[in-house]
Each structure stands twice: as C-alpha cells, then as structure tokens.
Enzyme design. Structure first.
Site, PDB file in Angstrom:
ATOM      1  N   VAL A 168       6.991  10.183 -12.414  1.00  0.00           N
ATOM      2  CA  VAL A 168       7.283  10.232 -13.851  1.00  0.00           C
ATOM      3  C   VAL A 168       6.999  11.642 -14.349  1.00  0.00           C
ATOM      4  O   VAL A 168       5.912  12.176 -14.130  1.00  0.00           O
ATOM      5  CB  VAL A 168       6.401   9.218 -14.626  1.00  0.00           C
ATOM      6  CG1 VAL A 168       6.600   9.376 -16.133  1.00  0.00           C
ATOM      7  CG2 VAL A 168       6.722   7.788 -14.206  1.00  0.00           C
TER       8      VAL A 168
ATOM      9  N   GLY B 198       2.777  14.819 -15.687  1.00  0.00           N
ATOM     10  CA  GLY B 198       3.521  13.966 -14.755  1.00  0.00           C
ATOM     11  C   GLY B 198       2.570  13.111 -13.958  1.00  0.00           C
ATOM     12  O   GLY B 198       1.344  13.254 -14.064  1.00  0.00           O
ATOM     13  N   LYS B 199       3.088  12.222 -13.182  1.00  0.00           N
ATOM     14  CA  LYS B 199       2.262  11.421 -12.270  1.00  0.00           C
ATOM     15  C   LYS B 199       3.183  10.721 -11.292  1.00  0.00           C
ATOM     16  O   LYS B 199       4.356  10.478 -11.595  1.00  0.00           O
ATOM     17  CB  LYS B 199       1.467  10.370 -13.056  1.00  0.00           C
ATOM     18  CG  LYS B 199       0.190   9.936 -12.366  1.00  0.00           C
ATOM     19  CD  LYS B 199      -0.931  10.927 -12.610  1.00  0.00           C
ATOM     20  CE  LYS B 199      -2.185  10.559 -11.880  1.00  0.00           C
ATOM     21  NZ  LYS B 199      -3.322  11.396 -12.309  1.00  0.00           N
ATOM     22  N   GLY B 200       2.632  10.375 -10.120  1.00  0.00           N
ATOM     23  CA  GLY B 200       3.419   9.640  -9.137  1.00  0.00           C
ATOM     24  C   GLY B 200       2.592   8.544  -8.518  1.00  0.00           C
ATOM     25  O   GLY B 200       1.364   8.523  -8.650  1.00  0.00           O
TER      26      GLY B 200
ATOM     27  N   ASP C 155      -4.648  11.920  -6.250  1.00  0.00           N
ATOM     28  CA  ASP C 155      -5.216  10.959  -7.183  1.00  0.00           C
ATOM     29  C   ASP C 155      -5.868   9.886  -6.306  1.00  0.00           C
ATOM     30  O   ASP C 155      -6.187  10.159  -5.144  1.00  0.00           O
ATOM     31  CB  ASP C 155      -4.114  10.395  -8.108  1.00  0.00           C
ATOM     32  CG  ASP C 155      -4.683   9.600  -9.269  1.00  0.00           C
ATOM     33  OD1 ASP C 155      -5.243  10.201 -10.187  1.00  0.00           O
ATOM     34  OD2 ASP C 155      -4.585   8.357  -9.250  1.00  0.00           O
TER      35      ASP C 155
END
Ligand code: NAD
Length: 425
Positions: free
Chosen positions: A69, A114-116, A155
């Site tokens: 995202v 953002g992040k995944g 993360d």
C-alpha cells in the site's frame, strides 16, 4: 482461510483502519482542512494485491497473498515496512501505511507513507521457503518499489536477511546493486549503524522531553515496559542509564518485577539465552494485567496493537505513557487516559526514531558515504526533540491531546505539500 481478525470484522467490529480514519477526521476538523485536500490525502494513493506461488520444501506449490500500500507520495517516496504474519489483512496494512504517512511528516523527513504484508506463518517455514517467498513477493511488487518510489523496511517477522534478499532480487532485475531500495539491511550491505537502537532511542529522547515538560526527573523515576523486544529493551537500557528504575517488564511468555529496579543489561543477556524474561534472578513474576496497573512514572507499551483498551485503561497508574508500539491504545482507552490526566507521547511521534534512521540509511546509500554511530545518534536526537517540541506547541496552543496535536502536525505538512503541488492534470 478466514482469519480470526476477519471473522471479528464480519461480525461488525470496527477495524483498525476504521479507527485510523476516525482519528484523521477529528484532526482534519480541528485544522479546518478544506474538503478537496481532505479527500485527496485521506485515502491510500495506490494498493497492489498479489497472489503468488512458492515451491515449498515438500515439492508442492503453495499460494500466498501479499499487499503493498502506498498511502502517500506527496512529500517523497512511500516508506514503510513489510510484515509477514498469518493475521495480516489488507485493512491492517492500510492502517500501518496511514500511520507511516503522518509519522514521516511529523519528523519532517522527505518520505510519504507505505506498508506491505504477506499472509504467511514464517515460524513454520524453512529459511529456503522464506527466501523463495521473499524473492517472488519482491518480483510481484517490483513495479511499485525503488529508491525514488517506495522503500520497504523490516516489520513484524521480517529482518535484515529478508531485506538483503529484497535488495538482491531488485538489483538482479536492474543489473547493478541498488542498496537504496530497502532500509534495515545488514550493515555490510549498506545498512546504517545505529538502526537497531533507533526506535528505542527515539522513545527515550521524546520521554526525556516529556519528563522535562512535566517538571519530573528521570533520575529515580519508575519505568514499566510492556514488550521486551527491540524497541522495549533499548528504551529500558537507556532509561536505566539515565538513572531511572525499570521495575517491571514482560514479553509474550510472562513478566518480571523488582521494585528496586531490574538490571537491564543482565536481563537482555537472560532473554537472549533463554528466549524470555521469565525466571530472571532477582525478580518476582508478574502477570500482564498487574504489570499494566503498576504505579509508575513512565509506562512504555512496546508490544502489540490495542494493548491498552477500554477494559484496562482505567487501571493505568502512570504519569507518562510513551507509545513505542504502533497503535497500542484504542480510541476509547485514549479518552480514559486523557480524562485521568496521563501524558501520552503518541506512537506516530514516539516511535518515529526507527524511520528517521531508515531515512539516514537511504541518504547514506544514495550518496555512498557512511556516518559513524555518534553522528547518527546526535542527528536523531535533534530531530526527535524538535518534533516533540513542535507537537507540544500545538498541544498547548490548541488545547488538544498530544495525539491530536501530532496528527494535526503530520496532516498539515502533507496537506501543504499537496496544496503547493496543485492538482494534476
Ligand atoms: P520485537 O518483535 O523485537 O519485540 C516485541 C516484543 O513484544 C517481544 O519481546 C514479544 O515477546 C513481546 N510481546 C508480544 N506479545 C506480547 C504481549 N501480549 N504482552 C507482552 N509482550 C508481548 O518487536 P519490536 O521491533 O520491538 O516492535 C515492537 C512494537 O514497536 C511493534 O508495535 C512495532 O510495530 C513497533 N515499532 C517498532 C519499530 C522498530 O524499529 N523496531 C519501529 C516503529 C514501531
């Protein structure tokens, strides 16, 4: 497979992303943010869902779902970690990307958010399976990532080795080494010194400022840490060095208490050796509920989301809550803490030390010139303390909570970037 979290959502529970958007609306109202800008920055810019095959050790092919995202690229490349966990949902990844956006703006580094995530259970996978999953996931999200576009990082359950595989996969596609595509890499591959201490240090620096603001003293202060992992143990070590007494800490297996202060370096050794803080000599066991209710000056939630909720917030007996974890306090609990007069250093400010040193890593990779630890800690301290002062000023001037003040600062910076850039086409 439907996860427990998805079942709860189907049963009508408010999702973590719904809660995040509610906070956004409250801050945007306080800022009187104009409608066009509000709509522009409230939602994620880009979402990629990938479904991809990985050959497992038993020779069979298993399919995995993953996400990336990009919430905002208004101020620079999207920036945020990749989570490997069986409970990962798109909703959670969106919430995490949302937080990254305001966090980067609060510390004023030139990144968006953002992040995944990949729905998988790394604890049940071999190194080979994890490497193949990482390389294929990287290939799937390749059109989105890059040092100028979107820079992943570790993360939950991803680490420097996973970052090295992402860097290698991306570099193979380009034909040359591109260390700036991820941060949190091993130092020998262009990682930054000080990254492992960055989040805990940021927690410490912002808490130092809160202690000063409230007219308290760190020397002799009682500190409680929930979650003795990377962020929690580094913060505990620095509090102890500053003369505070860390009287209780816990991890997922249990907790330990000593009213005179635990010896943190020895406790870190004990945890490294045994895998948990439990059974530490010179301590008594303490339950998770008892730990959160301890009378103390500083409580550091450094474990998971929603640790402080409606059911336990009333029992919190701390002067300062320093949120090392992401989203440790539900909005209901937040209101209770505010009513009790607890000074909360909100996550998007308190734990921003991690992304700040990630930014230093990216700068060092891009310029091919590396800094020493002293320089990194001194720049980190300056940035964290400046951000704290800016949030505190908004808190005092507008008579809003520190959390609202932090959102107001982050949102106003992103809004300003969008306003100045104008509307394309
Ligand atoms: P970590 O995996 O190193 O540590 C997490 C610790 O929490 C572990 O010791 C685990 O045993 C403990 N824990 C898990 N469930 C618990 C429970 N129910 N009660 C008590 N302890 C529990 O993770 P970390 O990197 O230290 O991250 C901790 C939090 O900080 C997360 O919310 C993460 O998103 C946030 N954070 C970390 C960074 C970073 O750079 N490490 C940056 C920003 C935010």
């Amino acid at each position: 497979m439907i996860t427990e979290k998805e079942k709860a959502l189907k049963n009508g529970a408010r999702s973590i992303y719904d809660m995040a958007l509610e906070t956004f609306d409250r801050a945007a109202d306080l800022l009187n943010l104009e409608w066009d800008i509000r709509e522009h920055i409230k939602y994620p810019e880009r979402i990629l869902i990938v479904n991809f095959p990985v050959r497992m050790d038993n020779g069979r092919v298993q399919h995995f779902e993953g996400y990336r995202v990009q919430y905002s690229t208004a101020r620079g490349p999207a920036k945020g970690g990749i989570r490997y966990h069986p409970n990962v949902t798109l909703d959670e990844v969106k919430a995490l990307a949302f937080w990254m956006t305001w966090k980067c703006a609060i510390v004023n580094i030139p990144f968006g958010g953002g992040k995944g995530g990949v729905v998988c259970n790394p604890k049940e996978m071999s190194q080979g399976e994890l490497e193949r999953l990482t390389r294929r996931y990287t290939a799937e999200i390749l059109p989105l990532i890059g040092p100028e576009k979107d820079i992943p990082a570790p993360d939950v359950y991803t680490n420097p080795q996973v970052m090295a595989w992402i860097m290698d996969t991306y570099s193979m596609m380009k034909g040359y080494a591109v260390p700036g595509v991820v941060t949190g890499k091993p130092v020998s591959l262009g990682g930054s010194l000080g990254r492992d201490q960055a989040t805990g240090r940021g927690v410490f620096y912002t808490t130092q400022k809160a202690v000063e603001h409230l007219g308290l003293k760190l020397d002799g202060a009682k500190v409680v840490v929930q979650g003795f992992g990377n962020a929690g143990s580094v913060a505990a070590m620095l509090f102890e060095k500053a003369g505070a007494k860390v009287i209780a800490v816990n991890d997922s297996k249990g907790g330990v208490y000593n009213g005179n202060g635990l010896n943190i370096m020895k406790l870190i050794e004990h945890k490294n050796k045994t895998g948990s803080v439990i059974g530490f000599p010179d301590s008594e066991p303490i339950s998770a509920d008892e730990l959160l209710a301890l009378q103390c000056d500083i409580l550091v939630p450094a474990a998971l989301e929603n640790a402080i909720h409606e059911g336990n917030a009333g029992k919190i007996n701390a002067k300062i809550v320093a949120e090392a974890a992401n989203g440790p306090t539900t909005p209901e609990a937040d209101a209770i803490l505010e009513e009790k007069g607890v000074f909360v250093i909100p996550d998007i400010l308190c734990n921003a030390g991690g992304v700040t040193v990630s930014y230093f890593e990216w700068v060092q990779d891009e310029q091919h010139l590396f800094w020493d630890e002293e320089q990194i800690y001194s720049m980190l301290e300056k940035i964290m303390k400046r951000a704290f002062d800016e949030v505190l000023n908004i808190h005092l001037k507008n008579k809003v909570s520190m959390r609202m003040a932090a959102y107001m600062l982050g949102i106003s910076r992103v809004a300003e970037a969008v306003r100045l850039r104008g509307l394309y086409p």
